[in-house]
Design an enzyme around this catalytic site. Structure first.
Site, PDB file in Angstrom:
ATOM      1  N   HIS A   1      35.450 -34.590  62.578  1.00 41.09           N
ATOM      2  CA  HIS A   1      35.100 -33.662  61.495  1.00 41.09           C
ATOM      3  C   HIS A   1      35.709 -32.281  61.728  1.00 41.09           C
ATOM      4  O   HIS A   1      35.684 -31.778  62.849  1.00 41.09           O
ATOM      5  CB  HIS A   1      33.578 -33.534  61.374  1.00 41.09           C
ATOM      6  CG  HIS A   1      32.928 -34.787  60.866  1.00 41.09           C
ATOM      7  ND1 HIS A   1      32.668 -35.866  61.682  1.00 41.09           N
ATOM      8  CD2 HIS A   1      32.519 -35.141  59.618  1.00 41.09           C
ATOM      9  CE1 HIS A   1      32.119 -36.831  60.951  1.00 41.09           C
ATOM     10  NE2 HIS A   1      32.019 -36.415  59.701  1.00 41.09           N
TER      11      HIS A   1
ATOM     12  N   ASP B   1      37.179 -35.410  58.566  1.00 41.15           N
ATOM     13  CA  ASP B   1      36.383 -35.395  57.330  1.00 41.15           C
ATOM     14  C   ASP B   1      35.713 -34.046  57.076  1.00 41.15           C
ATOM     15  O   ASP B   1      35.439 -33.285  58.007  1.00 41.15           O
ATOM     16  CB  ASP B   1      35.249 -36.430  57.425  1.00 41.15           C
ATOM     17  CG  ASP B   1      35.733 -37.850  57.203  1.00 41.15           C
ATOM     18  OD1 ASP B   1      36.952 -38.090  57.267  1.00 41.15           O
ATOM     19  OD2 ASP B   1      34.877 -38.713  56.982  1.00 41.15           O
ATOM     20  N   ASP B   2      35.393 -33.848  55.826  1.00 43.48           N
ATOM     21  CA  ASP B   2      34.481 -32.785  55.346  1.00 43.48           C
ATOM     22  C   ASP B   2      35.124 -31.403  55.231  1.00 43.48           C
ATOM     23  O   ASP B   2      34.472 -30.460  54.806  1.00 43.48           O
ATOM     24  CB  ASP B   2      33.206 -32.651  56.203  1.00 43.48           C
ATOM     25  CG  ASP B   2      32.331 -33.891  56.148  1.00 43.48           C
ATOM     26  OD1 ASP B   2      32.673 -34.824  55.410  1.00 43.48           O
ATOM     27  OD2 ASP B   2      31.312 -33.915  56.857  1.00 43.48           O
TER      28      ASP B   2
ATOM     29  N   HIS C   1      29.774 -34.646  48.365  1.00 41.53           N
ATOM     30  CA  HIS C   1      29.238 -35.344  49.548  1.00 41.53           C
ATOM     31  C   HIS C   1      27.845 -35.931  49.279  1.00 41.53           C
ATOM     32  O   HIS C   1      26.920 -35.821  50.095  1.00 41.53           O
ATOM     33  CB  HIS C   1      29.180 -34.403  50.759  1.00 41.53           C
ATOM     34  CG  HIS C   1      29.401 -35.103  52.068  1.00 41.53           C
ATOM     35  ND1 HIS C   1      28.374 -35.566  52.852  1.00 41.53           N
ATOM     36  CD2 HIS C   1      30.531 -35.425  52.730  1.00 41.53           C
ATOM     37  CE1 HIS C   1      28.865 -36.125  53.940  1.00 41.53           C
ATOM     38  NE2 HIS C   1      30.181 -36.060  53.891  1.00 41.53           N
TER      39      HIS C   1
ATOM     40  N   HIS D   1      37.419 -37.222  49.624  1.00 43.64           N
ATOM     41  CA  HIS D   1      36.106 -37.471  50.249  1.00 43.64           C
ATOM     42  C   HIS D   1      34.998 -37.098  49.255  1.00 43.64           C
ATOM     43  O   HIS D   1      33.896 -36.751  49.655  1.00 43.64           O
ATOM     44  CB  HIS D   1      36.011 -36.671  51.554  1.00 43.64           C
ATOM     45  CG  HIS D   1      34.882 -37.076  52.459  1.00 43.64           C
ATOM     46  ND1 HIS D   1      34.541 -38.386  52.718  1.00 43.64           N
ATOM     47  CD2 HIS D   1      34.005 -36.331  53.189  1.00 43.64           C
ATOM     48  CE1 HIS D   1      33.522 -38.419  53.565  1.00 43.64           C
ATOM     49  NE2 HIS D   1      33.163 -37.187  53.854  1.00 43.64           N
TER      50      HIS D   1
END
Ligand SMILES: [Zn+2]
Length: 224
Positions: A186, A39-40, A93, A89
């Protein structure tokens, strides 16, 4: 009274069903497959993750932040070119658990759609999977995602952001290996604790007889 109970049961059934149909935290416990998700990113650890995945011949699923894609377009392209799966995603955020303004539904939709557009425009990929920041999984978000044609993917295990010693972290990931597992990691921070472990983790998963596949393959969602 009976009528009230049956109506209540119907409502519960509807709510439970509507929550569940596009939301996943794991695949089937009957099949020896697991998925790795990152993620991210794209970010500081992405290229090293790509090297390790290539060396180990693993395809993973990257839930990209569109604001990061715009910053690191070349790295995002490398992820796509290596054949990994790319999910949405959102753009910024945003934590929708703590979002207080009354335009929440619009904001959720905007976050998903703006990220969808960036990933389509920059990478040519139509995303079908998404993960909300912080694993947001309330019914309002799931419904918006569903109306936009998305499956929402959370995880069965993930804690690489926790402030615990590397050895302990690695042990916990290994203990969480099971059929159908979806692991969260991540790739935006440098994330040494995860990078130093990824090879060993992949080997451990395979030594337990599990195949590593993308999320859509794990869940039979039809996206390559
Ligand atoms: Zn995130």
């Amino acid at each position: 009274m009976k009528k009230i109970i049956s109506i209540a049961a119907l409502i519960c059934l509807f709510v439970c069903f509507s929550n569940a149909k596009n939301f996943y935290t794991n695949g089937s416990a009957d099949i020896k497959k697991v998925a790795l998700t990152f993620d991210d990113g794209p970010g500081k650890a992405t290229e090293e993750v790509l090297e390790i995945l290539k060396e180990k011949n693993v395809r993973a699923t990257f839930f990209m932040l569109a604001s990061r894609v715009e910053k690191d377009i070349e790295i995002a392209k490398k992820v796509a070119a290596a054949g990994h799966e790319i999910g949405n995603h959102t753009y910024w955020h945003v934590n929708f658990y703590s979002y207080k303004n009354n335009d929440k539904i619009n904001e959720i939709e905007k976050e998903i759609l703006s990220a969808k557009k960036v990933i389509k425009d920059k990478l040519g990929i139509d995303t079908k999977l998404m993960r909300f920041p912080y694993g947001y999984s309330k019914s309002d978000g799931l419904e918006v995602a569903q109306n936009l044609g998305y499956h929402v993917i959370n995880w069965s295990f993930g804690m690489d952001w926790e402030n615990i010693p590397a050895q302990q972290l690695h042990k916990k990931y290994k203990q969480a290996i099971k059929n159908g597992a979806i692991f969260l990691m991540h790739d935006l921070p440098k994330n040494e604790k995860m990078l130093s472990f990824l090879r060993e983790f992949i080997d451990e998963i395979r030594s337990q007889g599990c195949e590593i596949v993308t999320v859509s393959e794990l869940l039979n969602l039809g996206q390559k």
